[in-house]
Enzyme design. Structure first.
Site, PDB file in Angstrom:
ATOM      1  N   GLY A  56       0.836  -1.189   0.000  1.00 59.95           N
ATOM      2  CA  GLY A  56       0.000   0.000   0.000  1.00 59.95           C
ATOM      3  C   GLY A  56       0.873   1.242   0.000  1.00 59.95           C
ATOM      4  O   GLY A  56       2.064   1.179   0.317  1.00 59.95           O
ATOM      5  N   CYS A  83       5.503  -5.895   1.608  1.00 56.60           N
ATOM      6  CA  CYS A  83       5.797  -4.466   1.611  1.00 56.60           C
ATOM      7  C   CYS A  83       5.113  -3.767   2.796  1.00 56.60           C
ATOM      8  O   CYS A  83       5.497  -3.983   3.936  1.00 56.60           O
ATOM      9  CB  CYS A  83       5.402  -3.858   0.270  1.00 56.60           C
ATOM     10  SG  CYS A  83       6.118  -2.226  -0.031  1.00 56.60           S
ATOM     11  N   TYR A  84       4.081  -2.967   2.554  1.00 54.58           N
ATOM     12  CA  TYR A  84       3.358  -2.322   3.661  1.00 54.58           C
ATOM     13  C   TYR A  84       2.801  -3.364   4.629  1.00 54.58           C
ATOM     14  O   TYR A  84       2.780  -3.155   5.843  1.00 54.58           O
ATOM     15  CB  TYR A  84       2.234  -1.461   3.089  1.00 54.58           C
ATOM     16  CG  TYR A  84       1.411  -0.714   4.119  1.00 54.58           C
ATOM     17  CD1 TYR A  84       1.935   0.373   4.814  1.00 54.58           C
ATOM     18  CD2 TYR A  84       0.102  -1.101   4.383  1.00 54.58           C
ATOM     19  CE1 TYR A  84       1.171   1.057   5.749  1.00 54.58           C
ATOM     20  CE2 TYR A  84      -0.671  -0.418   5.311  1.00 54.58           C
ATOM     21  CZ  TYR A  84      -0.131   0.660   6.003  1.00 54.58           C
ATOM     22  OH  TYR A  84      -0.899   1.338   6.932  1.00 54.58           O
ATOM     23  N   HIS A 169       7.883  -7.229  -3.870  1.00 48.71           N
ATOM     24  CA  HIS A 169       6.634  -7.681  -4.480  1.00 48.71           C
ATOM     25  C   HIS A 169       6.872  -8.944  -5.317  1.00 48.71           C
ATOM     26  O   HIS A 169       7.326  -8.857  -6.465  1.00 48.71           O
ATOM     27  CB  HIS A 169       6.050  -6.579  -5.363  1.00 48.71           C
ATOM     28  CG  HIS A 169       5.582  -5.388  -4.603  1.00 48.71           C
ATOM     29  ND1 HIS A 169       4.330  -5.305  -4.050  1.00 48.71           N
ATOM     30  CD2 HIS A 169       6.223  -4.234  -4.266  1.00 48.71           C
ATOM     31  CE1 HIS A 169       4.204  -4.149  -3.407  1.00 48.71           C
ATOM     32  NE2 HIS A 169       5.339  -3.478  -3.526  1.00 48.71           N
ATOM     33  N   GLU A 171       4.624 -10.696  -6.664  1.00 50.78           N
ATOM     34  CA  GLU A 171       3.561 -10.860  -7.649  1.00 50.78           C
ATOM     35  C   GLU A 171       3.885 -10.247  -9.007  1.00 50.78           C
ATOM     36  O   GLU A 171       3.248 -10.587 -10.007  1.00 50.78           O
ATOM     37  CB  GLU A 171       2.247 -10.256  -7.117  1.00 50.78           C
ATOM     38  CG  GLU A 171       2.244  -8.744  -6.953  1.00 50.78           C
ATOM     39  CD  GLU A 171       2.782  -8.258  -5.620  1.00 50.78           C
ATOM     40  OE1 GLU A 171       2.508  -7.088  -5.262  1.00 50.78           O
ATOM     41  OE2 GLU A 171       3.481  -9.039  -4.930  1.00 50.78           O
ATOM     42  N   SER A 224     -23.003  -8.954 -26.934  1.00 49.81           N
ATOM     43  CA  SER A 224     -22.291  -8.016 -27.793  1.00 49.81           C
ATOM     44  C   SER A 224     -21.370  -8.718 -28.774  1.00 49.81           C
ATOM     45  O   SER A 224     -20.867  -8.097 -29.712  1.00 49.81           O
ATOM     46  CB  SER A 224     -21.455  -7.070 -26.929  1.00 49.81           C
ATOM     47  OG  SER A 224     -20.426  -7.791 -26.262  1.00 49.81           O
ATOM     48  N   GLY A 225     -21.122 -10.008 -28.542  1.00 50.91           N
ATOM     49  CA  GLY A 225     -20.121 -10.713 -29.326  1.00 50.91           C
ATOM     50  C   GLY A 225     -18.773 -10.695 -28.655  1.00 50.91           C
ATOM     51  O   GLY A 225     -17.824 -11.338 -29.110  1.00 50.91           O
ATOM     52  N   GLY A 226     -18.659  -9.949 -27.538  1.00 49.68           N
ATOM     53  CA  GLY A 226     -17.426  -9.913 -26.769  1.00 49.68           C
ATOM     54  C   GLY A 226     -17.256 -11.175 -25.937  1.00 49.68           C
ATOM     55  O   GLY A 226     -18.164 -12.004 -25.815  1.00 49.68           O
ATOM     56  N   VAL A 227     -16.092 -11.304 -25.323  1.00 50.23           N
ATOM     57  CA  VAL A 227     -15.748 -12.518 -24.586  1.00 50.23           C
ATOM     58  C   VAL A 227     -16.699 -12.750 -23.419  1.00 50.23           C
ATOM     59  O   VAL A 227     -17.265 -13.837 -23.260  1.00 50.23           O
ATOM     60  CB  VAL A 227     -14.296 -12.431 -24.067  1.00 50.23           C
ATOM     61  CG1 VAL A 227     -13.975 -13.631 -23.181  1.00 50.23           C
ATOM     62  CG2 VAL A 227     -13.317 -12.362 -25.225  1.00 50.23           C
ATOM     63  N   ASP A 228     -16.900 -11.731 -22.580  1.00 52.14           N
ATOM     64  CA  ASP A 228     -17.650 -11.925 -21.341  1.00 52.14           C
ATOM     65  C   ASP A 228     -19.091 -12.343 -21.602  1.00 52.14           C
ATOM     66  O   ASP A 228     -19.582 -13.326 -21.033  1.00 52.14           O
ATOM     67  CB  ASP A 228     -17.623 -10.645 -20.494  1.00 52.14           C
ATOM     68  CG  ASP A 228     -16.216 -10.195 -20.175  1.00 52.14           C
ATOM     69  OD1 ASP A 228     -15.306 -11.040 -20.200  1.00 52.14           O
ATOM     70  OD2 ASP A 228     -16.010  -8.992 -19.927  1.00 52.14           O
ATOM     71  N   SER A 229     -19.789 -11.590 -22.456  1.00 48.45           N
ATOM     72  CA  SER A 229     -21.197 -11.904 -22.684  1.00 48.45           C
ATOM     73  C   SER A 229     -21.369 -13.229 -23.413  1.00 48.45           C
ATOM     74  O   SER A 229     -22.338 -13.958 -23.187  1.00 48.45           O
ATOM     75  CB  SER A 229     -21.891 -10.775 -23.459  1.00 48.45           C
ATOM     76  OG  SER A 229     -21.362 -10.641 -24.763  1.00 48.45           O
ATOM     77  N   LYS A 368     -10.308 -11.861 -16.121  1.00 54.40           N
ATOM     78  CA  LYS A 368     -10.492 -11.989 -17.574  1.00 54.40           C
ATOM     79  C   LYS A 368      -9.816 -13.240 -18.138  1.00 54.40           C
ATOM     80  O   LYS A 368     -10.390 -13.935 -18.982  1.00 54.40           O
ATOM     81  CB  LYS A 368      -9.930 -10.740 -18.267  1.00 54.40           C
ATOM     82  CG  LYS A 368     -10.292 -10.615 -19.734  1.00 54.40           C
ATOM     83  CD  LYS A 368     -11.718 -10.141 -19.887  1.00 54.40           C
ATOM     84  CE  LYS A 368     -12.028  -9.722 -21.307  1.00 54.40           C
ATOM     85  NZ  LYS A 368     -13.342  -9.079 -21.431  1.00 54.40           N
TER      86      LYS A 368
END
Length: 512
Positions: A56, A83-84, A169, A171, A224-229, A368
């Protein structure tokens, strides 16, 4: 069904908190992010195998700095402070945290002195530092496991208390063996089993959906044709069968031929989707509008109206499926407070209230990259899952200034050529997002001994891991040359092409 082992990540305001959670999941262990002040009973409700205290921007001595409930440190659950998080642990356990005489930012060399986190890693280790304070003296009973020339205590541990901490870090990919350090915490120290898979999530999600909608009714999805939907639709189709109905609204602001291609893909997936051609309505209402925020709000509002009209025509519709992802959930309880509005995001957030539907959000636990892996489990074609992101308002935000039918046509043609050249040259998959922007300026040119005064197109291609930051893609000059020559030669109305070499920050990925 036995839930997967879980690690709780407490967010103290780090820009890397989501990345910590993603790295844990990449090790096939479920992670859950909570604000730093989450009640202990809420933390324990997940039966966590371990807890990570994020970094942080604060100092432990700052007034109003995010605080740690000391009771966490005596639960007997393995805790890793980063870290923090390390400084908070030291501060509460009697160690000494001081302002660093020389702050460490960026790559650093850490001398490793052993310890469970480092397993058998050699010394020194290349890591990523980002801190102004450091631990000058470890708490009593702890062993120093790492140090740098400027930070005498860059890591400490007390295996009996099951407490571990490092100043850097693990990550971020700049910490060369960060994944191994996290795996040592997850597997060796916490004993977490690597059972978080999208095959398992698929089965769990289907069972949850069926339980949620067991009282009947049609489940609608705005596609929409997008990945999520698309992944939501495929999951709902598998869970409730014929009770799912999709609505695809063609705003007239899509890529070239996208409406037809998307509907063909839906048919291939056996998804029952109704296409609504509302392109004239969207282009008419955008006439004369040039302010980017106003364009986004107009498009979002009309989208809701069009979807509402078609939803009301579906008998028995009670539910609305939405592609909410885990970052949306995390950011809704961010410890950092309200942030400046860079741009309004276009989604279907107003639909449930307007229609009286109940939301179904089967992806709200996923990042995602996990959504894409789930899509693979569901049999969605690779090309659909790994398409470049496309903004909700469509090409309207890639046409600074007024949006007209002619300007949309010009941009569709130019954009299609750019994407085609990227695919042909083998660079589509190595770029994270690429597109053309039709600028609101004209330039003088020469074609066939004649003077021209036509539009300018900017090409934009970026590489990124998380879309929070991005770098412009170093595309080959011959690819850019072919693209520019084709656009000028094939698209009537363009006589100049430029390439955007701005990173994010200071720019955004989209132009509006």
């Amino acid at each position: 069904m036995t839930p997967p082992d879980t690690i709780v990540v407490l967010d103290f305001g780090s820009q890397f908190t989501q990345l910590i959670a993603r790295r844990i999941r990449e090790a096939r262990v479920r992670s859950v992010v909570m604000p730093f002040d989450a009640r202990i009973d809420h933390v324990l409700s997940y039966a966590p195998k371990g807890i990570v205290l994020s970094g942080g921007p604060s100092s432990v001595y700052d007034e109003g700095a995010p605080a740690l409930d000391p009771a966490l440190l005596s639960l007997g659950i393995p805790i890793l402070g980063l870290c923090y998080g390390m400084q908070l642990m030291a501060h509460h356990l009697g160690g000494a945290v001081v302002k660093a005489a020389s702050r460490e930012y960026g790559r650093a060399q850490v001398d490793v002195r052993g310890g469970a986190l480092f397993r058998s890693l050699d010394s020194p280790q290349t890591v990523w530092m980002s801190h102004g304070d450091h631990v000058e003296k470890e708490p009593v009973g702890f062993t120093v496991t790492a140090s740098t020339k400027d930070a005498p205590v860059a890591g400490f541990e007390n295996p009996e208390k099951r407490l571990y901490a490092i100043q850097f870090h693990p990550e971020v990919h700049h910490t060369e063996n960060g994944a191994l350090m996290l795996e040592a915490f997850l597997y060796d120290i916490c004993g977490a089993a690597p059972t978080w898979t999208m095959a398992g999530f698929r089965d769990t999600a289907i069972a949850r959906i069926r339980e949620q909608v067991k009282d009947g009714g049609v489940v609608l999805g705005a596609l929409s044709g997008g990945v999520d939907s698309t992944v939501v639709a495929a999951l709902l189709r598998e869970a409730v069968g014929e009770r799912f109905r999709g609505v695809f609204v063609d705003t007239g602001l899509l890529r070239k031929n996208e409406g037809r291609l998307v509907m063909e893909a839906f048919r291939h997936l056996d998804l029952p989707v109704t296409a609504v051609d509302a392109s004239d309505r969207f282009l008419d209402v955008l006439a004369g509008v040039s302010d980017p925020e106003r364009k986004r709000k107009i498009i979002g509002g009309l989208f809701i109206d069009v979807f509402t009209e078609n939803a009301k025509a579906v008998d028995g519709a009670r539910w609305l499926a939405q592609g909410t992802l885990y970052p949306d959930v995390i950011e809704s309880v961010s410890v950092k407070g309200p942030s400046a509005v860079i741009k309004t995001h276009h989604n279907v957030g107003g639909l449930p209230e307007k229609l009286g539907f109940t939301l179904v959000e089967p992806l709200r636990e996923l990042f995602k990259d996990e959504v894409r892996r789930l899509g693979e489990e569901l049999g969605i074609p690779h090309d659909m899952l790994y398409r470049h992101p496309f903004p909700g308002p469509g090409l309207a935000v890639r046409i600074p200034g007024e949006v007209t039918r002619e300007r949309v046509r010009i941009l569709q043609e130019a954009d299609a050529i750019f994407l085609e050249e990227l695919r042909t040259g083998g660079f589509y998959t190595s770029t994270s997002q690429a597109f053309a922007v039709l600028l609101p300026v004209k330039s003088v040119g020469v074609m066939g001994d004649g003077r021209t005064y036509e539009s300018v197109v900017a090409l934009r291609a970026v590489t990124t891991e998380d879309f929070m930051t991005a770098d412009w893609a170093r595309l080959p000059h011959d690819l850019l040359d072919r693209t520019a020559r084709r656009i000028v030669g094939e698209v009537r109305g363009i006589n100049r092409v430029v390439y955007d070499v701005t990173s994010k920050p200071p720019g955004t990925i989209e132009w509006e």
